[in-house]
Design a protein around this motif. Structure first.
Motif, PDB file in Angstrom:
ATOM      1  N   ASP A 154       0.775  -1.164   0.062  1.00 57.79           N
ATOM      2  CA  ASP A 154       0.029  -0.035   0.020  1.00 57.79           C
ATOM      3  C   ASP A 154       0.935   1.286  -0.050  1.00 57.79           C
ATOM      4  OD1 ASP A 154      -2.581  -0.701  -0.213  1.00 57.79           O
ATOM      5  OD2 ASP A 154      -2.820  -1.001   2.090  1.00 57.79           O
ATOM      6  N   GLY A 155       0.320   2.372  -0.725  1.00 60.76           N
ATOM      7  CA  GLY A 155       0.819   3.848  -0.203  1.00 60.76           C
ATOM      8  C   GLY A 155       0.440   4.156   0.893  1.00 60.76           C
ATOM      9  N   PRO A 156       0.582   5.526   1.389  1.00 61.97           N
ATOM     10  CA  PRO A 156       0.227   6.004   2.685  1.00 61.97           C
ATOM     11  C   PRO A 156      -1.163   6.281   2.464  1.00 61.97           C
ATOM     12  CG  PRO A 156       1.237   7.738   1.243  1.00 61.97           C
ATOM     13  CD  PRO A 156       1.554   6.265   0.522  1.00 61.97           C
ATOM     14  N   LEU A 157      -1.945   6.169   3.746  1.00 59.49           N
ATOM     15  CA  LEU A 157      -3.228   6.514   3.776  1.00 59.49           C
ATOM     16  C   LEU A 157      -3.624   6.889   5.059  1.00 59.49           C
ATOM     17  CD1 LEU A 157      -4.648   2.811   3.073  1.00 59.49           C
ATOM     18  CD2 LEU A 157      -4.686   4.673   1.622  1.00 59.49           C
ATOM     19  N   ASP A 158      -4.103   8.141   5.031  1.00 58.10           N
ATOM     20  CA  ASP A 158      -4.662   8.824   6.264  1.00 58.10           C
ATOM     21  C   ASP A 158      -5.921   8.279   6.786  1.00 58.10           C
ATOM     22  OD1 ASP A 158      -6.799  10.034   4.848  1.00 58.10           O
ATOM     23  OD2 ASP A 158      -5.443  11.727   4.099  1.00 58.10           O
ATOM     24  N   ASP A 159      -6.114   8.973   8.045  1.00 63.09           N
ATOM     25  CA  ASP A 159      -7.529   8.300   8.804  1.00 63.09           C
ATOM     26  C   ASP A 159      -8.761   8.235   7.792  1.00 63.09           C
ATOM     27  OD1 ASP A 159      -5.951   7.652  10.791  1.00 63.09           O
ATOM     28  OD2 ASP A 159      -6.338   9.516  12.029  1.00 63.09           O
ATOM     29  N   GLN A 160      -8.831   9.365   7.181  1.00 60.54           N
ATOM     30  CA  GLN A 160      -9.996   9.660   6.328  1.00 60.54           C
ATOM     31  C   GLN A 160     -10.333   8.503   5.158  1.00 60.54           C
ATOM     32  OE1 GLN A 160     -10.772  13.455   4.688  1.00 60.54           O
ATOM     33  NE2 GLN A 160     -12.538  12.944   3.723  1.00 60.54           N
ATOM     34  N   GLU A 161      -8.990   8.474   4.611  1.00 57.74           N
ATOM     35  CA  GLU A 161      -9.066   7.600   3.366  1.00 57.74           C
ATOM     36  C   GLU A 161      -8.976   5.986   3.900  1.00 57.74           C
ATOM     37  OE1 GLU A 161      -5.678   9.562   0.387  1.00 57.74           O
ATOM     38  OE2 GLU A 161      -5.152   8.674   2.076  1.00 57.74           O
ATOM     39  N   ARG A 162      -8.720   5.832   5.070  1.00 62.18           N
ATOM     40  CA  ARG A 162      -8.699   4.460   5.834  1.00 62.18           C
ATOM     41  C   ARG A 162     -10.339   4.195   5.744  1.00 62.18           C
ATOM     42  NH1 ARG A 162      -4.782   1.551   7.646  1.00 62.18           N
ATOM     43  NH2 ARG A 162      -3.519   3.469   7.733  1.00 62.18           N
ATOM     44  N   ARG A 163     -10.902   5.349   6.309  1.00 63.13           N
ATOM     45  CA  ARG A 163     -12.331   4.957   6.595  1.00 63.13           C
ATOM     46  C   ARG A 163     -13.231   4.800   5.127  1.00 63.13           C
ATOM     47  NH1 ARG A 163     -11.629   9.116  10.752  1.00 63.13           N
ATOM     48  NH2 ARG A 163     -11.963  10.777   9.118  1.00 63.13           N
ATOM     49  N   LEU A 164     -12.700   5.644   4.163  1.00 68.16           N
ATOM     50  CA  LEU A 164     -13.302   5.496   2.875  1.00 68.16           C
ATOM     51  C   LEU A 164     -12.965   4.076   2.346  1.00 68.16           C
ATOM     52  CD1 LEU A 164     -14.771   6.280   0.267  1.00 68.16           C
ATOM     53  CD2 LEU A 164     -12.417   7.209  -0.519  1.00 68.16           C
ATOM     54  N   SER A 165     -11.906   3.555   2.330  1.00 70.05           N
ATOM     55  CA  SER A 165     -11.645   2.354   2.052  1.00 70.05           C
ATOM     56  C   SER A 165     -12.304   1.101   2.833  1.00 70.05           C
ATOM     57  CB  SER A 165     -10.281   1.612   2.155  1.00 70.05           C
ATOM     58  OG  SER A 165      -9.379   2.660   1.303  1.00 70.05           O
ATOM     59  N   SER A 166     -12.460   1.464   4.059  1.00 66.88           N
ATOM     60  CA  SER A 166     -13.315   0.442   5.053  1.00 66.88           C
ATOM     61  C   SER A 166     -14.817   0.285   4.580  1.00 66.88           C
ATOM     62  CB  SER A 166     -13.073   0.787   6.526  1.00 66.88           C
ATOM     63  OG  SER A 166     -11.873   0.767   6.958  1.00 66.88           O
ATOM     64  N   GLY A 167     -15.200   1.494   4.329  1.00 66.26           N
ATOM     65  CA  GLY A 167     -16.772   1.571   3.870  1.00 66.26           C
ATOM     66  C   GLY A 167     -17.006   0.655   2.513  1.00 66.26           C
ATOM     67  N   LEU A 168     -15.862   0.962   1.506  1.00 69.42           N
ATOM     68  CA  LEU A 168     -16.111   0.427   0.320  1.00 69.42           C
ATOM     69  C   LEU A 168     -15.849  -1.110   0.376  1.00 69.42           C
ATOM     70  CD1 LEU A 168     -14.241   3.050  -2.061  1.00 69.42           C
ATOM     71  CD2 LEU A 168     -16.681   2.498  -1.616  1.00 69.42           C
TER      72      LEU A 168
ATOM     73  N   LEU B 218     -11.745   4.098  -4.529  1.00 62.86           N
ATOM     74  CA  LEU B 218     -10.744   3.887  -3.619  1.00 62.86           C
ATOM     75  C   LEU B 218      -9.876   4.967  -3.429  1.00 62.86           C
ATOM     76  CD1 LEU B 218     -10.132   0.077  -3.915  1.00 62.86           C
ATOM     77  CD2 LEU B 218     -10.918   1.249  -1.809  1.00 62.86           C
ATOM     78  N   PRO B 219      -8.994   5.263  -2.527  1.00 63.33           N
ATOM     79  CA  PRO B 219      -7.916   6.339  -2.163  1.00 63.33           C
ATOM     80  C   PRO B 219      -6.789   5.857  -3.189  1.00 63.33           C
ATOM     81  CG  PRO B 219      -8.820   5.752  -0.137  1.00 63.33           C
ATOM     82  CD  PRO B 219      -9.462   4.976  -1.102  1.00 63.33           C
ATOM     83  N   ALA B 220      -5.917   6.695  -3.842  1.00 67.40           N
ATOM     84  CA  ALA B 220      -4.976   6.200  -4.703  1.00 67.40           C
ATOM     85  C   ALA B 220      -4.139   5.524  -4.172  1.00 67.40           C
ATOM     86  CB  ALA B 220      -4.400   7.724  -5.267  1.00 67.40           C
ATOM     87  N   GLY B 221      -3.730   5.237  -2.951  1.00 69.28           N
ATOM     88  CA  GLY B 221      -2.704   4.711  -2.240  1.00 69.28           C
ATOM     89  C   GLY B 221      -3.132   3.320  -1.851  1.00 69.28           C
ATOM     90  N   ASP B 222      -4.436   2.932  -2.129  1.00 68.43           N
ATOM     91  CA  ASP B 222      -5.203   1.647  -1.595  1.00 68.43           C
ATOM     92  C   ASP B 222      -4.766   0.585  -2.300  1.00 68.43           C
ATOM     93  OD1 ASP B 222      -6.199  -0.285  -0.181  1.00 68.43           O
ATOM     94  OD2 ASP B 222      -8.154   0.517   0.512  1.00 68.43           O
TER      95      ASP B 222
END
Length: 213
Positions: free
Chosen positions: A40-54, A158-162
């Motif tokens: 993975d690339g870097p994921l901040d908290d907001q991106e992690r929540r987005l990935s989790s939801g998806l 998804l976030p670019a880093g996920d």
């Protein structure tokens, strides 16, 4: 020579699959996780929540399709379409295990609503399987097509880093498109557009409800 499955065999298998589908971390994949060697690339908290939801949406989608297979295996025939459903259902266990593992890596969880969606989808599967084999297979094909399209959208969301989640969703989308084609080749009915629109609306309702829950 293939062993013939009795109704009691199928009920035992149903219960085992039910547990592996709904109990967190109970599913065990037979195939390697497509994200196993992906970084993975870097994921901040907001991106992690987005990935989790998806990923939670994707997991619940697989729960629903698994329930369709299991409902149809109760009321459908014991011939070749049953064997095809059984093999596709086994691959669904892989999908569930991959999504569950990814959610754990994201420090998240599967949806609290999974039992509700499982029961509803199981009922639809049992009902359509009882009507006719062709209708049952057509329901599977149409559902798999909708899920595959949904997965394509989720990959771009998804976030670019996920990269790990994206690798998992990419593989599931390929499998689901293949399962849809198998169901049609086995004699499944191609549903008209209005029916597919209704299924798409139901999928959107499910997605919104499990994104957070």
């Amino acid at each position: 020579m293939d062993r013939q499955h009795s109704r009691s065999d199928r009920m035992i298998h149903q219960f085992d699959t039910f547990l592996r589908t709904l109990i967190p971390r109970a599913a065990s994949a037979q195939r390697s996780n497509p994200a196993e060697k992906v970084a993975d690339g870097p994921l901040d908290d907001q991106e992690r929540r987005l990935s989790s939801g998806l990923m939670r949406i994707s997991h619940t989608s697989e729960v629903c399709v698994q329930a369709l297979y299991q409902g149809q295996s109760v009321t459908g025939s014991l011939d070749q379409p049953y064997k095809q459903r059984e093999q596709s259902a086994l691959e669904k266990i892989d999908h569930l295990a991959w999504c569950d593992e990814r959610l754990a890596q994201l420090q998240s969880r599967t949806s609290y609503l999974n039992p509700l969606f499982y029961v509803a989808s199981f009922g639809i599967g049992a009902a359509t399987g009882a009507v006719s084999e062709r209708i049952g297979l057509g329901t599977i094909a149409a559902t798999q097509e909708q899920v595959a399209k949904q997965l394509e959208v989720q990959q771009t969301s998804l976030p670019a880093g996920d990269h790990r989640s994206r690798a998992i969703l990419r593989k599931i989308a390929v499998d689901d498109a293949h399962h849809a084609q198998l169901a049609l080749e086995a004699g499944g009915v191609r549903f008209p557009a209005p029916v597919k629109w209704g299924m798409r609306f139901a999928a959107k309702v499910m997605s919104k409800s499990v994104y957070h829950l």
